[in-house]
Design a protein around this motif. Structure first.
Motif, mmCIF file in Angstrom:
data_model
loop_
_atom_site.group_PDB
_atom_site.id
_atom_site.type_symbol
_atom_site.label_atom_id
_atom_site.label_comp_id
_atom_site.label_asym_id
_atom_site.label_seq_id
_atom_site.Cartn_x
_atom_site.Cartn_y
_atom_site.Cartn_z
ATOM 1 N N ARG A 198 6.252 6.078 22.533
ATOM 2 C CA ARG A 198 5.288 5.797 23.608
ATOM 3 C C ARG A 198 5.298 6.897 24.652
ATOM 4 O O ARG A 198 4.253 7.279 25.194
ATOM 5 C CB ARG A 198 5.596 4.438 24.244
ATOM 6 N N ASN B 163 14.689 0.070 16.536
ATOM 7 C CA ASN B 163 13.239 -0.050 16.604
ATOM 8 C C ASN B 163 12.750 0.065 18.049
ATOM 9 O O ASN B 163 11.738 0.718 18.322
ATOM 10 C CB ASN B 163 12.781 -1.381 15.998
ATOM 11 N N SER C 20 5.815 -2.666 15.253
ATOM 12 C CA SER C 20 7.263 -2.680 15.013
ATOM 13 C C SER C 20 7.678 -3.948 14.283
ATOM 14 O O SER C 20 7.049 -5.000 14.411
ATOM 15 C CB SER C 20 8.018 -2.594 16.346
ATOM 16 N N ALA D 152 5.432 -1.739 22.347
ATOM 17 C CA ALA D 152 4.841 -1.987 21.028
ATOM 18 C C ALA D 152 3.533 -2.759 21.186
ATOM 19 O O ALA D 152 3.471 -3.747 21.922
ATOM 20 C CB ALA D 152 5.811 -2.755 20.148
ATOM 21 N N ILE E 111 1.341 1.286 18.161
ATOM 22 C CA ILE E 111 2.703 1.111 17.642
ATOM 23 C C ILE E 111 2.872 -0.302 17.109
ATOM 24 O O ILE E 111 2.621 -1.284 17.815
ATOM 25 C CB ILE E 111 3.752 1.386 18.741
ATOM 26 N N LEU F 15 10.440 -5.872 22.369
ATOM 27 C CA LEU F 15 9.714 -4.736 21.790
ATOM 28 C C LEU F 15 8.314 -4.627 22.387
ATOM 29 O O LEU F 15 7.825 -3.519 22.633
ATOM 30 C CB LEU F 15 9.639 -4.895 20.271
ATOM 31 N N VAL G 26 10.245 2.862 19.659
ATOM 32 C CA VAL G 26 9.041 2.478 20.407
ATOM 33 C C VAL G 26 8.991 3.185 21.751
ATOM 34 O O VAL G 26 7.963 3.760 22.135
ATOM 35 C CB VAL G 26 8.991 0.945 20.589
#
Length: 327
Positions: A196, A188, A206, A222, A204, A217, A192
């Motif tokens: 990005r 994940n 996640s 994120a 975003i 994250l 991200v």
């Protein structure tokens, strides 16, 4: 895939043509027939039509015919059956379906990309589908993706969501948002970072398994990170502490899935300096404004409809697909 399919077609056609050429040259050299007579004899032999010999055959020619029947018809039969399977049930329909989906995805803008059809991803997909959003799914399991297409018609990319090529194929540069719900926090995070870099304006969201993963994250780009176990625990606690309230909202959501929807609306530029009543269809009765979030983080609950809106504020509303009156 297109190049692989072309190579398979060429190899099968080449195999069939090689047998025909060998048979034609065999009759031409062994029997001294013309090229056309040799070709005709080869074709009717391989097709097992049995029109009879074009010319009288000597023993050498008959032996050659026996070998051509034994080996040639087997090769041609294999080639034709493989070619038929490829054209109607194999790679070609898959290739054409993929080209059709690629064309559909290339026309999408402001859509949502979902990476991974885990349980969280499936719930997100169902909710977004009901809300009428355009969606593209990236999923490694082709069987799951095919079931998705059959059930809802949602276009998909079969592959690893951490690879740039698959994100680009899903139209990430034109997308509005991305939801990554892969089973691994590391994957994940990789999605991200990659997404990005490909689209800095992308929203975003996640999934994460732990609080430490949530912080990481968010650090890599994120906008929002959801811990499903945390949300599940909160809901279970609420069902014990406030069962009637939770049951009420669940009944509303299940009975009126398209009418009951809570959303947070950032104040648009054209709303600044105008009242809530001027900007939202409050008079129709389809919407209620629950609160206004001020720039400093303070929340004003149940604001009067005459409240003047300012830059960087947000409205929490409950209603049926709110549409701004001034938009």
């Amino acid at each position: 895939m297109g190049r692989t399919l072309a190579l398979k077609l060429v190899s099968l056609l080449g195999l069939i043509m090689a047998v025909v050429v060998m048979g034609t040259l065999g009759y031409h050299l062994l029997e001294g027939w013309s090229i056309f007579d040799s070709l005709y004899m080869t074709v009717i032999t391989l097709a097992t039509i049995g029109y009879g010999e074009t010319h009288a055959l000597d023993n050498v020619g008959r032996i050659f015919t026996i070998l051509l029947i034994i080996f040639g018809t087997g090769v041609v039969g294999y080639g034709l059956s493989s070619l038929t399977l490829m054209l109607f049930q194999g790679d070609l329909p898959v290739y054409l379906r993929k080209k059709k989906m690629d064309k559909l995805i290339s026309r999408l803008e402001n859509h949502v990309v979902i990476c991974g059809l885990s349980r969280s991803g499936l719930y997100a997909l169902e909710e977004l589908h009901q809300a009428g959003h355009n969606i593209v799914v990236i999923e490694q399991n082709e069987a799951h993706a095919a079931q998705l297409l059959a059930a809802s018609g949602t276009p998909y990319i079969v592959g690893d969501a951490t690879e740039d090529a698959n994100l680009l194929a899903a139209g990430i540069v034109r997308a509005r948002a991305l939801i990554t719900s892969l089973t691994s926090d590391a994957n994940n995070a990789f999605v991200v970072v990659t997404a990005r870099s490909l689209n800095p304006q992308l929203t975003i969201v996640s999934k994460a398994e732990t609080e430490s993963a949530r912080k990481k994250l968010q650090a890599v780009g994120a906008n929002q990170v959801v811990i499903p176990s945390y949300l599940g625990g909160m809901n279970m606690a609420s069902l014990v502490a406030n069962p009637q309230t939770m049951h009420f909202f669940e009944r509303l959501h299940s009975r009126y899935p398209h009418a009951f929807r809570a959303e947070v609306l950032p104040v648009l530029d054209e709303w600044v300096g105008r009242s809530i009543a001027e900007c939202l269809p409050i008079a129709s009765g389809n919407m209620m404004v629950i609160a206004v979030e001020l720039p400093g983080g303070e929340v004003q609950f149940n604001p009067p409809l005459a409240t003047i809106l300012h830059q960087d504020e947000s409205l929490m509303v409950i209603g049926q697909h709110p549409q701004a009156a001034g938009s």
